[in-house]
Design an enzyme around this catalytic site. Sequence first.
Site, PDB file in Angstrom:
ATOM      1  N   HIS A 144      16.337   2.404 -15.896  1.00 57.38           N
ATOM      2  CA  HIS A 144      15.187   1.649 -16.405  1.00 57.38           C
ATOM      3  C   HIS A 144      15.574   0.861 -17.668  1.00 57.38           C
ATOM      4  O   HIS A 144      14.730   0.181 -18.247  1.00 57.38           O
ATOM      5  CB  HIS A 144      14.044   2.598 -16.794  1.00 57.38           C
ATOM      6  CG  HIS A 144      13.127   2.971 -15.671  1.00 57.38           C
ATOM      7  ND1 HIS A 144      12.770   2.118 -14.662  1.00 57.38           N
ATOM      8  CD2 HIS A 144      12.439   4.128 -15.429  1.00 57.38           C
ATOM      9  CE1 HIS A 144      11.919   2.717 -13.838  1.00 57.38           C
ATOM     10  NE2 HIS A 144      11.707   3.940 -14.278  1.00 57.38           N
ATOM     11  N   ARG A 166       7.525  -6.521 -11.440  1.00 56.27           N
ATOM     12  CA  ARG A 166       6.212  -6.641 -10.804  1.00 56.27           C
ATOM     13  C   ARG A 166       5.279  -7.318 -11.792  1.00 56.27           C
ATOM     14  O   ARG A 166       5.492  -7.216 -13.002  1.00 56.27           O
ATOM     15  CB  ARG A 166       5.728  -5.219 -10.511  1.00 56.27           C
ATOM     16  CG  ARG A 166       4.438  -5.089  -9.781  1.00 56.27           C
ATOM     17  CD  ARG A 166       4.124  -3.611  -9.587  1.00 56.27           C
ATOM     18  NE  ARG A 166       3.026  -3.423  -8.669  1.00 56.27           N
ATOM     19  CZ  ARG A 166       2.506  -2.243  -8.373  1.00 56.27           C
ATOM     20  NH1 ARG A 166       2.994  -1.139  -8.911  1.00 56.27           N
ATOM     21  NH2 ARG A 166       1.499  -2.151  -7.531  1.00 56.27           N
ATOM     22  N   ARG A 296       0.661   5.881  -5.202  1.00 57.48           N
ATOM     23  CA  ARG A 296      -0.769   5.794  -5.517  1.00 57.48           C
ATOM     24  C   ARG A 296      -1.429   4.880  -4.505  1.00 57.48           C
ATOM     25  O   ARG A 296      -1.947   5.342  -3.501  1.00 57.48           O
ATOM     26  CB  ARG A 296      -0.973   5.326  -6.965  1.00 57.48           C
ATOM     27  CG  ARG A 296      -2.393   5.534  -7.497  1.00 57.48           C
ATOM     28  CD  ARG A 296      -2.518   5.018  -8.922  1.00 57.48           C
ATOM     29  NE  ARG A 296      -2.209   3.600  -9.016  1.00 57.48           N
ATOM     30  CZ  ARG A 296      -3.103   2.618  -8.897  1.00 57.48           C
ATOM     31  NH1 ARG A 296      -4.368   2.895  -8.712  1.00 57.48           N
ATOM     32  NH2 ARG A 296      -2.729   1.345  -8.990  1.00 57.48           N
TER      33      ARG A 296
HETATM   34  P1  PAP Z   1       8.950   4.626 -11.476  1.00 63.31           P
HETATM   35  O1  PAP Z   1       9.379   3.345 -12.092  1.00 63.31           O
HETATM   36  O2  PAP Z   1       8.333   5.587 -12.437  1.00 63.31           O
HETATM   37  O3  PAP Z   1       9.994   5.260 -10.631  1.00 63.31           O
HETATM   38  P2  PAP Z   1       7.650   3.182  -9.383  1.00 63.31           P
HETATM   39  O4  PAP Z   1       8.115   3.716  -8.094  1.00 63.31           O
HETATM   40  O5  PAP Z   1       8.248   1.912  -9.846  1.00 63.31           O
HETATM   41  O6  PAP Z   1       7.743   4.301 -10.496  1.00 63.31           O
HETATM   42  O7  PAP Z   1       6.091   2.921  -9.357  1.00 63.31           O
HETATM   43  C1  PAP Z   1       5.224   3.462  -8.463  1.00 63.31           C
HETATM   44  C2  PAP Z   1       4.407   2.322  -7.895  1.00 63.31           C
HETATM   45  O8  PAP Z   1       5.040   1.880  -6.691  1.00 63.31           O
HETATM   46  C3  PAP Z   1       3.035   2.797  -7.513  1.00 63.31           C
HETATM   47  O9  PAP Z   1       2.209   1.655  -7.597  1.00 63.31           O
HETATM   48  P3  PAP Z   1       0.597   1.733  -7.768  1.00 63.31           P
HETATM   49  O10 PAP Z   1       0.339   2.639  -8.931  1.00 63.31           O
HETATM   50  O11 PAP Z   1       0.161   0.334  -8.033  1.00 63.31           O
HETATM   51  O12 PAP Z   1       0.081   2.263  -6.482  1.00 63.31           O
HETATM   52  C4  PAP Z   1       3.272   3.241  -6.095  1.00 63.31           C
HETATM   53  O13 PAP Z   1       2.110   3.374  -5.325  1.00 63.31           O
HETATM   54  C5  PAP Z   1       4.162   2.124  -5.602  1.00 63.31           C
HETATM   55  N1  PAP Z   1       4.947   2.523  -4.431  1.00 63.31           N
HETATM   56  C6  PAP Z   1       5.566   3.697  -4.197  1.00 63.31           C
HETATM   57  N2  PAP Z   1       6.174   3.691  -3.024  1.00 63.31           N
HETATM   58  C7  PAP Z   1       5.949   2.492  -2.462  1.00 63.31           C
HETATM   59  C8  PAP Z   1       6.303   1.891  -1.218  1.00 63.31           C
HETATM   60  N3  PAP Z   1       7.018   2.547  -0.325  1.00 63.31           N
HETATM   61  N4  PAP Z   1       5.894   0.630  -0.995  1.00 63.31           N
HETATM   62  C9  PAP Z   1       5.155  -0.041  -1.891  1.00 63.31           C
HETATM   63  N5  PAP Z   1       4.770   0.468  -3.074  1.00 63.31           N
HETATM   64  C10 PAP Z   1       5.160   1.718  -3.367  1.00 63.31           C
END
Ligand code: PAP
Length: 330
Positions: A144, A166, A296
């Site tokens: 990160h 994003r 989420r």
């Molecule tokens: P991190 O940087 O702490 O590892 P990260 O995976 O980047 O977290 O963020 C999670 C986000 O990616 C969540 O977004 P939201 O809160 O807007 O819902 C999560 O839902 C989303 N996410 C996780 N897996 C996927 C996937 N397979 N496709 C699309 N979005 C995803």
Amino acid sequence: MHSHQSPPPSPIPKYLQANDLTQECRDIISSLPKEEGWVSNHLHLYHGCWITPRYMPGVLAFQKHFQARDTDIILATTPKAGTTWLKAILFSLLNRVSYPDLQKHPLLTSNPHVLVPFLEIDLYIENQVPDLTSFVSPRLFSTHLSYNSLPTSAKVSNCKIVYLCRNPKDTFVSLWHFTNKLRLKGTNSLEEAFDKFCRGVSLYGPYWDHVLSFWKESIENPQKVLFLKYEKMKEQPTYELRKVAEFLGCPFTPGEEAKGVVNDILRLCSFDNLSTLEVNKSGKLSSGEANEAFFRRGEVGDYTNYLTPEMAEKLDRITEEKFRETQLKF
Ligand code: PAP
């Protein structure tokens, strides 16, 4: 006889512990600007990046000891940009020959963060000089940290960096939800968290500096850094995945295209698939975070359900200003 003893208090999760810091770390931390954190007590500004005390040993060791190889691949992201998703995609892409049977794929039983560990948060926190011999070439890691904070060897070697970011409004909303889940008690008010985010005080932030650091490098050195956006991945997943495969020197062959391998990978790594797997519904990472916290909604534009139009406009204004010199738009 009945015992009336209450159960022992549940242990504080590892991600909130920072009590075994070395004197060197303590000295550095005490000299840094600090602000109230989103989850644990404080965030500290280290080399232009806000990090928690718990991450400091890993960041220092990573910067000091990591020796990048030309064949390495590093996935870099701003937190909540879709890290979990891209970890799954890159892992499947690079290992597609080893795991042709999708019914037996490691992603079905392991969270993507286990298969693709963070350098400074997982590997170099556990051990100042971790044993990386189990990583077969090409080694796939993630971070990160901003481009400027990466170890010199990662910058000067020919290792490849895939960067994902994003739009700031959804990033903020996702981060707000995530950090509230990690807190032991109470939630951050949306307004306070928003104020911090706008001032740049968020994990690995300022958000805009992070994005700009990789964007600049991707323009100057497009062979080294591939710059991706979550929104584009959602909109044109097959196009983006083919682009990633070409960038990493492993384009899909006509045979793979004919067999539908591109769509197989996307289906395997989709939000609907990963979020409903048992491992991601009930498991935990070794650092204590619940796997389900990384899934989420996984949609573009969820900010409209949380931010007032004024808040959205404010973030848009800041973003426009920060990215004025660039072609970057969200
Ligand atoms: P991190 O940087 O702490 O590892 P990260 O995976 O980047 O977290 O963020 C999670 C986000 O990616 C969540 O977004 P939201 O809160 O807007 O819902 C999560 O839902 C989303 N996410 C996780 N897996 C996927 C996937 N397979 N496709 C699309 N979005 C995803």
